[in-house]
Design an enzyme around this catalytic site. Structure first.
Site, PDB file in Angstrom:
ATOM      1  N   GLU A 186      50.133  47.317  -1.136  1.00  0.00           N
ATOM      2  CA  GLU A 186      50.447  48.766  -1.094  1.00  0.00           C
ATOM      3  C   GLU A 186      51.742  49.054  -0.344  1.00  0.00           C
ATOM      4  O   GLU A 186      52.181  50.198  -0.299  1.00  0.00           O
ATOM      5  CB  GLU A 186      49.329  49.596  -0.421  1.00  0.00           C
ATOM      6  CG  GLU A 186      47.984  49.511  -1.057  1.00  0.00           C
ATOM      7  CD  GLU A 186      46.927  50.365  -0.320  1.00  0.00           C
ATOM      8  OE1 GLU A 186      47.282  51.084   0.628  1.00  0.00           O
ATOM      9  OE2 GLU A 186      45.748  50.294  -0.726  1.00  0.00           O
ATOM     10  N   GLU A 221      52.867  48.095  -3.816  1.00  0.00           N
ATOM     11  CA  GLU A 221      52.332  48.046  -5.182  1.00  0.00           C
ATOM     12  C   GLU A 221      50.820  48.207  -5.178  1.00  0.00           C
ATOM     13  O   GLU A 221      50.163  48.016  -4.163  1.00  0.00           O
ATOM     14  CB  GLU A 221      52.706  46.763  -5.903  1.00  0.00           C
ATOM     15  CG  GLU A 221      52.657  45.511  -5.070  1.00  0.00           C
ATOM     16  CD  GLU A 221      51.377  45.238  -4.354  1.00  0.00           C
ATOM     17  OE1 GLU A 221      50.312  45.281  -5.021  1.00  0.00           O
ATOM     18  OE2 GLU A 221      51.419  45.006  -3.120  1.00  0.00           O
TER      19      GLU A 221
END
Lengths: 334, 334
Positions: free
Chosen positions: B300, B157
């Site tokens: 991420e 994310e």
């Protein structure tokens, strides 16, 4: 290392947010003396040797398994073959002291110093000259690989009974009692573990190894493959190559290497914390923090092979990530 | 799983000596309902969204960094691009709620539900219908990838401020105080951390999320990317695909997924323990034991991408190692 640290701080991530990957990239920059090093050629060097102390009943497996497993390595069917393939590393197999005649094989380095060590519960494992030869053998094996282009090496071993000499080495050098160091190896029961601890205590009392003299410790209570791996570490470090140290036995070899040559230390990367009892104490003595903690207790270099992709990931971050400037990303508010 | 366990016990190593690699291979056999599964196609699905709560000063980076980092992902320069390349995984980037217009791009899935969430310190993050849409979006994105042949997915994310809603979700579901959960995110100082804890406490008091209702928790104090990732997990599990759960935010998404559908749990593999404060409590609540502990705090999907090679190593062991019988190696004395 300063250049690598400075570059890490310009890459598009909060500073320090890749934790140990960043530390590892900086250590590797120091090892290779390059701001952005590369690791291409990798090998696991597996040293095999036998141990007279198995006569004391310190292993759950019979001694014949050592040569059987060497053949398994040569045929590509052992765990280390599988994990080295996954990591893109070759496996270099060395008979440095197996207690059986092994056949000629194009992938077997036949460097046997003896058919196994002496029984350390009754006397020294080997002569001081043999201990020197074991280390010299490791240096020569790794130097030949470096001449073929090796960038980084992982250490592995095979030798039924070899957690006993490893625990003896660790007990001498850390000054901790054998009961704090010895573990179940390949699967001893409670009685077997008690017996193993007593055997180690006897080996220390019979041999009186001098903790100030790594060569004395190796010759009195060590093993040929342990000396060989200490040589691999010394040889690799002297050529500025990274060494991934596997588990309990490899860590005992690292303790011998550091006793002989403390400057080897920054070239060592502890791949994992083994399930074997005293491994944590040994890593603490070395001042090494393991990368993985997977309850492994197999040896062969399996944990070290598993860690190769982590080294390469750390270097890829340093080499391939965009900087804040390149990517047009705003930095942290100050 | 029984077949995989039985096979592990015949391979040329002491039983159980590959520790977590063995456990992982058995879990994967269960996930894929195959005694020796394979993972070929891998992806990291990165969901990006913004958070109204950044108005409260809960992040060290400005909100403009979210779309800037999405462009960095599209250009291949971020940490997740590098680590996914190392692992042979593709990166799937989804705008599910970024507070900026993003350009059309062949690799960007434009599934924006809103320009960021509401400020949870003042009211709900989103409506209940939007929370359902976020989860549905995640299911659709992962199902499209599975149709293209995906075998395993890692969650990632991007969203400035998203440790705040993640900590709020964790506080509601674990029942622990915000001060035990919230951490420094991308780099808050002490005053910033105090402010963040107070903001989370306010969000819980203003919104009164119902811990028995995962959709209520997501809509009151969640985020679009968190709901999207919960959907990715539910969708992947429903198709018997393994999910590598990244760090703090992905783990909050896993808590939402498990609240809605407890049967998702056996399909989840916790990739790592983040440096962010309450992550350990969240993993304990889920009953997941992380593979790596590298002090990562980037998100991420970076920690999840790092763990792909470990999954593949676990499966290679199961598939490629010789058995005692095949290799002619003696078994343990009984």
């Amino acid at each position: 290392m300063q250049a690598a640290r400075a570059r890490q701080d310009t890459l598009t991530k909060p500073q320090g947010s890749l934790g140990r990957l960043e530390e590892l990239s900086i250590q590797l920059a120091g090892i290779y003396a390059q701001p952005i090093p590369s690791i291409r050629e990798k090998a696991v060097i597996v040293m095999a040797g036998d141990h007279g102390v198995v006569a004391e009943g310190v292993s759950a497996f019979p001694q014949e398994v050592t040569p059987q497993m060497v053949l398994n390595f040569l045929n590509g069917g052992a765990a280390i073959n599988v994990l080295a393939r996954c990591a893109g590393a070759r496996v270099v197999i060395v008979d440095i002291g197996v207690a059986a005649e092994l056949p000629e094989h194009p992938r077997l380095h036949r460097r046997k110093l003896a058919f196994g060590t002496g029984n350390i519960a009754q006397g020294p494992a080997m002569t001081r000259a043999q201990a020197e030869q074991a280390i010299q053998t490791g240096i020569e094996v790794v130097e030949a690989e470096i001449q073929r282009g090796l960038d980084a090496v992982a250490t592995g071993e095979m030798g039924i009974g070899n957690t006993t000499p490893s625990a003896a080495i660790a007990a001498v050098l850390t000054g901790q009692p054998a009961s704090q160091i010895a573990g179940r190896g390949t699967g001893l029961d409670d009685a077997g573990l008690e017996r193993k601890i007593a055997v180690i205590e006897r080996a220390l009392s019979v041999n009186q190894p001098n903790p100030q003299d790594g060569l004395d410790v190796l010759s009195k209570v060590g093993g040929f493959e342990i000396g060989g791996l200490a040589g691999v570490m010394i040889g690799a470090a002297s050529h500025r190559k990274a060494v991934l140290v596997d588990g309990f036995i490899s860590t005992a070899a690292a303790m011998i290497a550091i006793s002989l040559c403390p400057d080897v230390k920054p070239y060592l990367i502890a791949a994992h914390r083994s399930r074997e009892n005293g491994h944590g104490l040994m890593l603490d003595w070395l001042g090494l923090k393991p990368l993985l903690d997977f309850d492994l207790r197999l040896g062969e270099g399996t944990g070290a092979a598993l860690a190769f992709p982590i080294l390469q990931a750390a270097l890829a971050i340093l080499r391939e990530m965009a900087t804040f400037g390149e990517a047009g990303v705003s930095e942290k508010a100050r």
